[in-house]
Design a protein around this motif. Structure first.
Motif, PDB file in Angstrom:
ATOM      1  N   LEU A 103      13.761  -1.672 -48.323  1.00 17.57           N
ATOM      2  CA  LEU A 103      13.668  -0.453 -47.532  1.00 17.57           C
ATOM      3  C   LEU A 103      13.983   0.743 -48.419  1.00 17.57           C
ATOM      4  O   LEU A 103      15.021   0.759 -49.101  1.00 17.57           O
ATOM      5  CB  LEU A 103      14.657  -0.520 -46.360  1.00 17.57           C
ATOM      6  N   ASN A 104      13.108   1.709 -48.443  1.00 18.76           N
ATOM      7  CA  ASN A 104      13.321   2.942 -49.201  1.00 18.76           C
ATOM      8  C   ASN A 104      13.591   2.712 -50.684  1.00 18.76           C
ATOM      9  O   ASN A 104      14.569   3.198 -51.236  1.00 18.76           O
ATOM     10  CB  ASN A 104      14.474   3.760 -48.595  1.00 18.76           C
ATOM     11  N   CYS A 105      12.721   1.974 -51.319  1.00 18.20           N
ATOM     12  CA  CYS A 105      12.771   1.780 -52.776  1.00 18.20           C
ATOM     13  C   CYS A 105      11.479   2.374 -53.325  1.00 18.20           C
ATOM     14  O   CYS A 105      10.491   1.666 -53.530  1.00 18.20           O
ATOM     15  CB  CYS A 105      12.918   0.304 -53.121  1.00 18.20           C
ATOM     16  N   LYS A 106      11.474   3.663 -53.550  1.00 19.11           N
ATOM     17  CA  LYS A 106      10.245   4.405 -53.808  1.00 19.11           C
ATOM     18  C   LYS A 106       9.608   4.141 -55.161  1.00 19.11           C
ATOM     19  O   LYS A 106       8.400   4.277 -55.302  1.00 19.11           O
ATOM     20  CB  LYS A 106      10.508   5.894 -53.614  1.00 19.11           C
ATOM     21  N   ARG A 107      10.376   3.741 -56.180  1.00 15.80           N
ATOM     22  CA  ARG A 107       9.804   3.496 -57.504  1.00 15.80           C
ATOM     23  C   ARG A 107       9.403   2.053 -57.719  1.00 15.80           C
ATOM     24  O   ARG A 107       8.716   1.735 -58.681  1.00 15.80           O
ATOM     25  CB  ARG A 107      10.803   3.885 -58.596  1.00 15.80           C
ATOM     26  N   LEU A 108       9.821   1.173 -56.869  1.00 17.69           N
ATOM     27  CA  LEU A 108       9.542  -0.256 -57.031  1.00 17.69           C
ATOM     28  C   LEU A 108       8.036  -0.484 -56.924  1.00 17.69           C
ATOM     29  O   LEU A 108       7.427  -0.156 -55.909  1.00 17.69           O
ATOM     30  CB  LEU A 108      10.287  -1.036 -55.953  1.00 17.69           C
ATOM     31  N   THR A 109       7.434  -1.046 -57.977  1.00 15.88           N
ATOM     32  CA  THR A 109       5.979  -1.218 -58.003  1.00 15.88           C
ATOM     33  C   THR A 109       5.530  -2.639 -57.714  1.00 15.88           C
ATOM     34  O   THR A 109       4.366  -2.870 -57.419  1.00 15.88           O
ATOM     35  CB  THR A 109       5.399  -0.794 -59.362  1.00 15.88           C
ATOM     36  N   SER A 110       6.446  -3.596 -57.838  1.00 17.82           N
ATOM     37  CA  SER A 110       6.061  -4.980 -57.559  1.00 17.82           C
ATOM     38  C   SER A 110       7.252  -5.747 -57.008  1.00 17.82           C
ATOM     39  O   SER A 110       8.395  -5.342 -57.160  1.00 17.82           O
ATOM     40  CB  SER A 110       5.531  -5.662 -58.819  1.00 17.82           C
TER      41      SER A 110
END
Length: 142
Positions: A103-110
Protein backbone atom coordinates in the motif's frame (compact mmCIF):
# COMPACT_ATOMS: atom_id res chain seq x y z
CA UNK A 1 20.60 -26.21 21.44
CA UNK A 2 17.17 -25.42 19.98
CA UNK A 3 16.33 -21.74 19.95
CA UNK A 4 12.79 -20.40 20.23
CA UNK A 5 11.38 -18.16 17.49
CA UNK A 6 11.81 -14.45 18.13
CA UNK A 7 9.22 -11.75 17.41
CA UNK A 8 10.53 -8.19 17.13
CA UNK A 9 8.31 -5.10 17.10
CA UNK A 10 9.66 -1.57 16.66
CA UNK A 11 7.26 1.38 16.70
CA UNK A 12 8.33 4.97 16.15
CA UNK A 13 12.00 4.00 16.15
CA UNK A 14 13.10 7.29 14.62
CA UNK A 15 16.75 6.58 15.32
CA UNK A 16 16.62 3.06 13.88
CA UNK A 17 19.51 2.69 11.42
CA UNK A 18 21.55 -0.32 10.34
CA UNK A 19 24.87 -0.88 12.05
CA UNK A 20 27.99 -1.17 9.92
CA UNK A 21 28.22 -4.87 10.79
CA UNK A 22 24.74 -5.62 9.45
CA UNK A 23 25.86 -4.57 5.97
CA UNK A 24 28.31 -7.47 5.65
CA UNK A 25 26.90 -10.63 4.05
CA UNK A 26 26.48 -13.47 6.48
CA UNK A 27 26.02 -11.35 9.60
CA UNK A 28 22.87 -12.57 11.22
CA UNK A 29 22.25 -11.21 14.67
CA UNK A 30 18.82 -12.79 15.02
CA UNK A 31 19.01 -16.21 13.32
CA UNK A 32 15.67 -17.32 14.84
CA UNK A 33 13.73 -14.17 13.97
CA UNK A 34 10.22 -15.29 13.00
CA UNK A 35 8.28 -12.00 12.92
CA UNK A 36 9.51 -8.47 12.24
CA UNK A 37 7.17 -5.48 12.62
CA UNK A 38 8.51 -1.97 12.03
CA UNK A 39 6.32 1.12 12.08
CA UNK A 40 7.12 4.83 11.96
CA UNK A 41 10.87 4.83 11.55
CA UNK A 42 11.64 8.08 9.76
CA UNK A 43 15.39 7.47 9.28
CA UNK A 44 15.53 3.78 8.39
CA UNK A 45 16.94 3.58 4.85
CA UNK A 46 17.73 -0.12 4.47
CA UNK A 47 17.17 -3.57 5.93
CA UNK A 48 19.94 -5.88 4.75
CA UNK A 49 20.50 -9.59 5.19
CA UNK A 50 17.23 -10.37 6.93
CA UNK A 51 17.46 -13.92 8.29
CA UNK A 52 16.04 -16.85 6.31
CA UNK A 53 13.96 -17.85 9.37
CA UNK A 54 11.67 -14.82 8.88
CA UNK A 55 8.02 -15.81 8.25
CA UNK A 56 6.13 -12.56 8.87
CA UNK A 57 7.30 -9.14 7.72
CA UNK A 58 5.32 -5.93 8.31
CA UNK A 59 6.75 -2.49 7.60
CA UNK A 60 4.69 0.71 7.73
CA UNK A 61 5.42 4.42 7.46
CA UNK A 62 9.16 4.28 6.87
CA UNK A 63 9.48 7.10 4.33
CA UNK A 64 13.26 6.76 3.79
CA UNK A 65 13.32 2.97 3.38
CA UNK A 66 14.90 2.18 0.00
CA UNK A 67 16.10 -1.38 0.27
CA UNK A 68 15.11 -4.70 1.86
CA UNK A 69 17.24 -7.77 1.22
CA UNK A 70 17.73 -11.31 2.40
CA UNK A 71 17.03 -14.89 1.39
CA UNK A 72 13.45 -14.94 2.58
CA UNK A 73 12.14 -18.20 1.13
CA UNK A 74 10.26 -18.93 4.40
CA UNK A 75 8.15 -15.75 4.24
CA UNK A 76 4.45 -16.52 4.62
CA UNK A 77 2.99 -13.04 5.22
CA UNK A 78 4.27 -9.68 3.92
CA UNK A 79 2.63 -6.30 4.50
CA UNK A 80 4.35 -3.07 3.47
CA UNK A 81 2.77 0.37 3.43
CA UNK A 82 3.83 3.99 3.26
CA UNK A 83 7.38 3.27 2.07
CA UNK A 84 7.47 5.59 -0.94
CA UNK A 85 11.20 5.29 -1.63
CA UNK A 86 11.31 1.49 -1.56
CA UNK A 87 12.87 -0.01 -4.68
CA UNK A 88 12.21 -3.52 -5.90
CA UNK A 89 13.22 -5.94 -3.14
CA UNK A 90 15.63 -8.84 -3.58
CA UNK A 91 14.21 -11.58 -1.35
CA UNK A 92 14.60 -14.92 -3.11
CA UNK A 93 11.78 -16.91 -4.69
CA UNK A 94 9.13 -16.77 -1.92
CA UNK A 95 7.62 -20.26 -2.45
CA UNK A 96 5.86 -20.19 0.97
CA UNK A 97 4.25 -16.76 0.51
CA UNK A 98 0.51 -16.93 1.25
CA UNK A 99 -0.51 -13.35 2.02
CA UNK A 100 0.99 -10.32 0.30
CA UNK A 101 -0.01 -6.68 0.74
CA UNK A 102 1.45 -3.44 -0.59
CA UNK A 103 0.00 0.00 0.00
CA UNK A 104 1.39 3.39 -1.00
CA UNK A 105 4.78 2.27 -2.29
CA UNK A 106 5.08 4.69 -5.19
CA UNK A 107 8.61 3.84 -6.42
CA UNK A 108 8.25 0.07 -6.26
CA UNK A 109 8.40 -1.18 -9.86
CA UNK A 110 8.16 -4.93 -9.38
CA UNK A 111 7.07 -7.53 -6.89
CA UNK A 112 9.68 -9.50 -4.97
CA UNK A 113 10.63 -13.03 -5.89
CA UNK A 114 9.97 -15.08 -8.99
CA UNK A 115 6.32 -14.98 -10.02
CA UNK A 116 6.40 -18.62 -11.07
CA UNK A 117 7.14 -19.66 -7.49
CA UNK A 118 4.08 -18.11 -5.84
CA UNK A 119 2.48 -21.54 -5.51
CA UNK A 120 1.16 -20.98 -1.96
CA UNK A 121 -0.25 -17.49 -2.60
CA UNK A 122 -3.84 -17.07 -1.39
CA UNK A 123 -4.31 -13.30 -1.03
CA UNK A 124 -2.81 -10.26 -2.74
CA UNK A 125 -3.62 -6.64 -2.05
CA UNK A 126 -1.79 -3.92 -3.97
CA UNK A 127 -3.11 -0.36 -3.75
CA UNK A 128 -1.61 2.97 -4.73
CA UNK A 129 1.60 1.49 -6.14
CA UNK A 130 1.43 3.08 -9.62
CA UNK A 131 4.83 1.90 -10.90
CA UNK A 132 4.03 -1.83 -10.57
CA UNK A 133 2.86 -3.73 -13.64
CA UNK A 134 0.33 -6.16 -12.17
CA UNK A 135 -0.38 -8.12 -15.37
CA UNK A 136 2.37 -10.74 -14.80
CA UNK A 137 1.03 -11.42 -11.30
CA UNK A 138 -2.53 -11.98 -12.51
CA UNK A 139 -1.32 -14.89 -14.67
CA UNK A 140 -0.07 -16.71 -11.56
CA UNK A 141 -3.10 -16.30 -9.32
CA UNK A 142 -5.42 -19.27 -8.79
Amino acid sequence: MIQSPINLQVEHGNDLTPTSGSEKPGNNYLPCLDTLFIMGSDKLAMLRNLPPSLKNLSIYHCPELRSISGNLDQLVDVSIGGCNKLDSPDWGNLPALEDFGLLNCKRLTSLPGNLGNYSALRRVLVKYCPAINMKPLYKHLP
